[in-house]
Design a protein around this motif. Sequence first.
Motif, PDB file in Angstrom:
ATOM      1  N   SER A 413       8.220 -29.931  -9.227  1.00 52.17           N
ATOM      2  CA  SER A 413       7.899 -30.920 -10.256  1.00 52.17           C
ATOM      3  C   SER A 413       6.486 -30.669 -10.776  1.00 52.17           C
ATOM      4  CB  SER A 413       7.999 -32.333  -9.677  1.00 52.17           C
ATOM      5  OG  SER A 413       7.029 -32.509  -8.648  1.00 52.17           O
ATOM      6  N   GLU A 414       6.090 -31.424 -11.788  1.00 54.64           N
ATOM      7  CA  GLU A 414       4.766 -31.262 -12.392  1.00 54.64           C
ATOM      8  C   GLU A 414       3.656 -31.420 -11.367  1.00 54.64           C
ATOM      9  OE1 GLU A 414       3.722 -30.377 -15.341  1.00 54.64           O
ATOM     10  OE2 GLU A 414       5.662 -30.199 -16.337  1.00 54.64           O
ATOM     11  N   SER A 415       3.838 -32.292 -10.405  1.00 53.48           N
ATOM     12  CA  SER A 415       2.797 -32.519  -9.401  1.00 53.48           C
ATOM     13  C   SER A 415       2.541 -31.286  -8.541  1.00 53.48           C
ATOM     14  CB  SER A 415       3.174 -33.707  -8.506  1.00 53.48           C
ATOM     15  OG  SER A 415       4.385 -33.438  -7.806  1.00 53.48           O
ATOM     16  N   ASP A 416       3.521 -30.391  -8.472  1.00 52.72           N
ATOM     17  CA  ASP A 416       3.358 -29.164  -7.683  1.00 52.72           C
ATOM     18  C   ASP A 416       2.462 -28.143  -8.375  1.00 52.72           C
ATOM     19  OD1 ASP A 416       5.114 -29.729  -5.411  1.00 52.72           O
ATOM     20  OD2 ASP A 416       6.728 -29.687  -6.902  1.00 52.72           O
ATOM     21  N   LEU A 417       2.169 -28.368  -9.657  1.00 51.70           N
ATOM     22  CA  LEU A 417       1.381 -27.411 -10.429  1.00 51.70           C
ATOM     23  C   LEU A 417      -0.119 -27.667 -10.342  1.00 51.70           C
ATOM     24  CD1 LEU A 417       3.550 -27.163 -13.681  1.00 51.70           C
ATOM     25  CD2 LEU A 417       3.498 -25.593 -11.741  1.00 51.70           C
ATOM     26  N   VAL A 418      -0.534 -28.632  -9.538  1.00 45.19           N
ATOM     27  CA  VAL A 418      -1.959 -28.961  -9.423  1.00 45.19           C
ATOM     28  C   VAL A 418      -2.768 -27.746  -9.005  1.00 45.19           C
ATOM     29  CG1 VAL A 418      -3.667 -30.346  -8.194  1.00 45.19           C
ATOM     30  CG2 VAL A 418      -1.525 -31.395  -8.954  1.00 45.19           C
ATOM     31  N   ASN A 419      -2.262 -26.990  -8.028  1.00 44.82           N
ATOM     32  CA  ASN A 419      -2.917 -25.747  -7.607  1.00 44.82           C
ATOM     33  C   ASN A 419      -1.947 -24.607  -7.896  1.00 44.82           C
ATOM     34  OD1 ASN A 419      -4.210 -23.578  -6.418  1.00 44.82           O
ATOM     35  ND2 ASN A 419      -4.810 -24.706  -4.573  1.00 44.82           N
ATOM     36  N   PHE A 420      -1.917 -24.168  -9.139  1.00 43.50           N
ATOM     37  CA  PHE A 420      -0.927 -23.189  -9.571  1.00 43.50           C
ATOM     38  C   PHE A 420      -1.075 -21.871  -8.825  1.00 43.50           C
ATOM     39  CE2 PHE A 420       0.325 -19.579 -12.210  1.00 43.50           C
ATOM     40  CZ  PHE A 420       1.657 -19.891 -12.438  1.00 43.50           C
ATOM     41  N   ASP A 421      -2.306 -21.422  -8.614  1.00 49.35           N
ATOM     42  CA  ASP A 421      -2.515 -20.120  -7.961  1.00 49.35           C
ATOM     43  C   ASP A 421      -1.902 -20.095  -6.572  1.00 49.35           C
ATOM     44  OD1 ASP A 421      -3.846 -19.230 -10.189  1.00 49.35           O
ATOM     45  OD2 ASP A 421      -5.843 -19.621  -9.389  1.00 49.35           O
ATOM     46  N   ALA A 422      -2.140 -21.159  -5.800  1.00 48.25           N
ATOM     47  CA  ALA A 422      -1.578 -21.229  -4.449  1.00 48.25           C
ATOM     48  C   ALA A 422      -0.058 -21.322  -4.499  1.00 48.25           C
ATOM     49  CB  ALA A 422      -2.160 -22.428  -3.704  1.00 48.25           C
ATOM     50  N   LEU A 423       0.458 -22.057  -5.477  1.00 48.12           N
ATOM     51  CA  LEU A 423       1.901 -22.207  -5.605  1.00 48.12           C
ATOM     52  C   LEU A 423       2.562 -20.873  -5.930  1.00 48.12           C
ATOM     53  CD1 LEU A 423       4.483 -23.932  -5.898  1.00 48.12           C
ATOM     54  CD2 LEU A 423       3.844 -24.274  -8.303  1.00 48.12           C
ATOM     55  N   LEU A 424       2.014 -20.153  -6.909  1.00 46.80           N
ATOM     56  CA  LEU A 424       2.629 -18.885  -7.300  1.00 46.80           C
ATOM     57  C   LEU A 424       2.578 -17.878  -6.161  1.00 46.80           C
ATOM     58  CD1 LEU A 424       4.016 -17.381  -9.588  1.00 46.80           C
ATOM     59  CD2 LEU A 424       1.781 -16.551 -10.319  1.00 46.80           C
ATOM     60  N   LEU A 425       1.472 -17.841  -5.420  1.00 46.12           N
ATOM     61  CA  LEU A 425       1.392 -16.956  -4.261  1.00 46.12           C
ATOM     62  C   LEU A 425       2.491 -17.285  -3.263  1.00 46.12           C
ATOM     63  CD1 LEU A 425       0.063 -14.886  -2.361  1.00 46.12           C
ATOM     64  CD2 LEU A 425      -1.522 -16.697  -1.648  1.00 46.12           C
ATOM     65  N   SER A 426       2.685 -18.567  -3.006  1.00 49.69           N
ATOM     66  CA  SER A 426       3.704 -18.995  -2.049  1.00 49.69           C
ATOM     67  C   SER A 426       5.099 -18.569  -2.503  1.00 49.69           C
ATOM     68  CB  SER A 426       3.648 -20.514  -1.883  1.00 49.69           C
ATOM     69  OG  SER A 426       4.695 -20.964  -1.050  1.00 49.69           O
ATOM     70  N   GLU A 427       5.376 -18.738  -3.801  1.00 48.95           N
ATOM     71  CA  GLU A 427       6.686 -18.360  -4.325  1.00 48.95           C
ATOM     72  C   GLU A 427       6.879 -16.844  -4.300  1.00 48.95           C
ATOM     73  OE1 GLU A 427       9.174 -20.785  -5.508  1.00 48.95           O
ATOM     74  OE2 GLU A 427       7.759 -21.748  -4.136  1.00 48.95           O
ATOM     75  N   PHE A 428       5.864 -16.106  -4.689  1.00 46.14           N
ATOM     76  CA  PHE A 428       5.961 -14.649  -4.779  1.00 46.14           C
ATOM     77  C   PHE A 428       6.187 -14.018  -3.412  1.00 46.14           C
ATOM     78  CE2 PHE A 428       4.076 -10.359  -5.071  1.00 46.14           C
ATOM     79  CZ  PHE A 428       4.757  -9.875  -6.170  1.00 46.14           C
ATOM     80  N   ARG A 429       5.437 -14.466  -2.423  1.00 46.89           N
ATOM     81  CA  ARG A 429       5.526 -13.812  -1.103  1.00 46.89           C
ATOM     82  C   ARG A 429       6.877 -14.019  -0.446  1.00 46.89           C
ATOM     83  NH1 ARG A 429       3.164 -17.714   3.060  1.00 46.89           N
ATOM     84  NH2 ARG A 429       2.387 -15.966   4.276  1.00 46.89           N
TER      85      ARG A 429
END
Length: 481
Positions: A413-429
């Motif tokens: 959800s939108e609230s998960d985008l607060v720290n986008f860099d950490a989120l994308l790293l988590s998804e990518f790995r």
Amino acid sequence: MRNRINNYGKSLWFGIVLLTLAACNDWLDVDPKSQVKDKDLFSSEMGFKEALSGVYSIMTQEYLYGKEMTFGMLGVLGQEWDSQPTDYTDDLNYKYENTRPEVRIDSLWCGLYNAIANTNKLLEEIEGKESMFTGINYDMIKGEALALRGFLHFDLLRLFGASYAENPKKAAIPYVTAYTSNIYPQDSVGGVITKVLGDLTASLDYLKNDPILTGKIVTETDDNGYLLNRQVHLNYYAVKGLMARVYLYKKDYQNAALCASEVIESGRFEWVKQENLTNAKMADLTFSTEHLFALNVVNLGSRAEKYFTGGNLGFALDETNLLEYYESAQDYRYLYQFKSGTGLSNSLRYLMKYDQLTGDVSTSWPDSYRNKMAMIRLPEMYYILAECRHHTSGDVLGALNEVRRHRGVTELSESDLVNFDALLLSEFRKEVIGEGQLFFYYKRLNSLSIKRTDVDAVGSGVYKLPIPKDELQNPGWVSNK
């Protein structure tokens, strides 16, 4: 040993890959018999097909993508494993100057430039021989060779050059475009990227009739099925996917998004279906339908048995950390791509991506699932699109959630985008474990640290493998550090 990169492959002929990398200088002398074989090889269309196959075969070797550039050294440098063979201890701590990492690094340099030398030889020999080929084979072979040259140089840059984020003007690696003994100067990081994109763009002109693009049906009766299985070749869409990766590396978000979107919108690559994962005796373990480009590693099964089972040679994750990786035990990747250890290793989980079925059950296992080691995959295109939109505009969540929907996990959800860099790293790995891309992800961003280690990655020069000492004797060359 000076100027080795321009001599690799001269004592070898295409179709025979006998590289041990024990001593690169064994390749320097030109064998007259090999010259005769070269002449014979390039006297027919079949010879050029064998030559191209030979380059792919070099790439599958353990010292390159068959181990070190996927789950081996690159996996260790990316801190992907909780357990790895003891001879990777120095790699784990980024002690590149010690013997074992130094040997591996020299092998990466030698092996990649050897593949480039073979590619350049093919490109040199194919020029002006269009009449020798049937159908579109001249264009396909030349297009793939140009794309391979770009692919290989880009990975050399990602290994040995500074990241673009650090300094695009810093001296990096030579971009070798001829089969010659001439010494090539080091190019800058930005210069290499420009030449990579030049080769990739040129390759697309030749790949415009690629069956994966045109939709032409190819059968076994068409030239013995030569243009079947385009996903194990650097096909048109694989080149577009690679260009998305390269453009993102140089922070050209507009072009990266355009290339990634073209791959996505092509509809040529289907998400793996859960029903093709649940039956362990028929499972698509590498999610093969999502491969833009994969290597066909003929002995992948024996490598999986050697490196992804219990014992001193194994690469594994602890169960607790594995669940931290995936967050949900319902994630298809967690459920279907890992197996438990045995005995003293029962708390460890071993990757199953590269397992190969044997015995009676293997006879019904689809050929498209076998021996595949992914180089570029569909989910990466969505991650690239999300990152580009984050820096420009557009629906970031839609791109991320498209992957999650096809992995059996809840949407963000939108609230998960607060720290986008950490989120994308988590998804990518989650997607790339065992594929070597996580270390390159950290490097592209010039991250101060790598998750699961407290090493100062930038200050310690972690992201730049040292150029072999012998090469730095070349006139005008400087250390990449």
